[in-house]
Motif scaffolding. Structure first.
Motif, PDB file in Angstrom:
ATOM      1  N   LYS A   1     -31.307-123.226  12.734  1.00 52.99           N
ATOM      2  CA  LYS A   1     -31.508-121.695  13.558  1.00 52.99           C
ATOM      3  C   LYS A   1     -30.517-120.696  12.380  1.00 52.99           C
ATOM      4  O   LYS A   1     -28.929-121.096  12.154  1.00 52.99           O
ATOM      5  N   VAL A   2     -31.176-119.215  11.826  1.00 48.30           N
ATOM      6  CA  VAL A   2     -30.756-118.057  11.132  1.00 48.30           C
ATOM      7  C   VAL A   2     -29.981-117.325  11.882  1.00 48.30           C
ATOM      8  O   VAL A   2     -31.067-116.772  12.752  1.00 48.30           O
TER       9      VAL A   2
ATOM     10  N   ALA B   1     -28.531-130.765   8.645  1.00 50.56           N
ATOM     11  CA  ALA B   1     -27.529-130.655   7.289  1.00 50.56           C
ATOM     12  C   ALA B   1     -26.613-129.268   7.951  1.00 50.56           C
ATOM     13  O   ALA B   1     -26.535-129.319   9.324  1.00 50.56           O
ATOM     14  N   ALA B   2     -25.150-129.755   6.931  1.00 52.83           N
ATOM     15  CA  ALA B   2     -24.094-129.282   7.610  1.00 52.83           C
ATOM     16  C   ALA B   2     -24.707-127.766   7.920  1.00 52.83           C
ATOM     17  O   ALA B   2     -25.002-126.779   7.212  1.00 52.83           O
TER      18      ALA B   2
ATOM     19  N   VAL C   1     -24.295-111.397   6.558  1.00 50.69           N
ATOM     20  CA  VAL C   1     -24.158-112.650   5.952  1.00 50.69           C
ATOM     21  C   VAL C   1     -24.978-113.934   6.868  1.00 50.69           C
ATOM     22  O   VAL C   1     -25.029-113.775   8.078  1.00 50.69           O
ATOM     23  N   PRO C   2     -25.917-114.135   5.849  1.00 52.39           N
ATOM     24  CA  PRO C   2     -27.213-115.503   7.103  1.00 52.39           C
ATOM     25  C   PRO C   2     -26.270-116.590   7.040  1.00 52.39           C
ATOM     26  O   PRO C   2     -25.354-117.473   5.796  1.00 52.39           O
TER      27      PRO C   2
END
Length: 226
Positions: free
Chosen positions: A65-66, A34-35, A57-58
């Motif tokens: 990876k977050v 995903a972008a 802000v996630p």
């Protein structure tokens, strides 16, 4: 007339290797990612004057990876009152690591829709997060607050130790606090003024539990984000 193609043993081996590689490549799925994205709806946004502070802000990178960032947006205004996008600034720094879980601010309701609540969060020192909950039901209203992190140094440390919360196995996986003001006798089955509560964020819901003034759970409620 068919003319046979002569290939030595080395050529045949190479040809077999090329064919095998092509077959294997066709069986391996192409990896899709995903972008990269940011999820402002899961952050805490506070605006004042020409500044917007956005906490935790996630973001998700190309590999999934977050990461979490604190963002400061400073708006520049021209003499005629327009936003000057050329001189407005955005600064981002990595969010501090928090104890236990974090909470998503916003509007919540219980499963039956009898209680309407709003949660807001604030960033405290030493990696703690404070969540304030305000709920309404008919003519009644209630407020509660809980803070993440261990009991040592917790703003409600004396109350939590007196209730024996530190004797509960795994207590550190929850945020702990107290019921604040309210104008009805009991909330969610047992929660009254100044009594101890715990809370944990699970996906888009908050699981809140009441303990009276001890360390045995008396009642609980699940609040779902709207």
């Amino acid at each position: 007339m068919n003319i046979p193609i002569k290939t030595d043993s080395g050529g045949i081996a190479m040809l077999k290797k090329i064919i095998l590689s092509a077959i294997i490549a066709s069986l391996i799925p192409v990896a899709t990612f995903a972008a990269p994205a940011a999820y402002l709806e899961k952050s805490n946004i506070v605006g004042a004057d020409n500044r917007i502070r956005i906490y935790r802000v996630p973001t998700k990178d190309l590999s999934g990876k977050v990461n979490y960032y604190d963002v400061l947006v400073t708006l520049s205004v021209t003499d005629n009152g327009m936003i000057n996008t050329a001189s407005s600034t955005v600064a981002a720094t990595a969010s501090p690591t928090f104890f236990a879980n974090t909470f998503v601010p916003g509007a919540y309701k219980d499963a039956a829709g009898d209680y309407s609540c709003n949660a807001s969060v604030a960033i405290l020192s030493a990696g703690r997060m404070q969540t304030a909950l305000s709920c309404y039901s008919g003519g009644g209203q209630m407020s509660a607050t809980w803070i993440s992190g261990g009991i040592a140094g917790h703003p409600f440390e004396l109350d939590l130790r007196s209730a024996g919360i530190d004797k509960i196995p795994g207590y550190e996986n929850f945020s702990w606090g107290k019921i604040g003001t309210y104008n009805s006798s009991t909330w969610f089955g047992c929660m009254n003024n100044s009594e101890i509560v715990s809370a944990v964020q699970i996906g888009n819901s908050i699981q809140m539990s009441g303990y009276d003034f001890g360390n045995l759970q008396k009642c609980g409620v699940t609040l779902m984000k709207q």
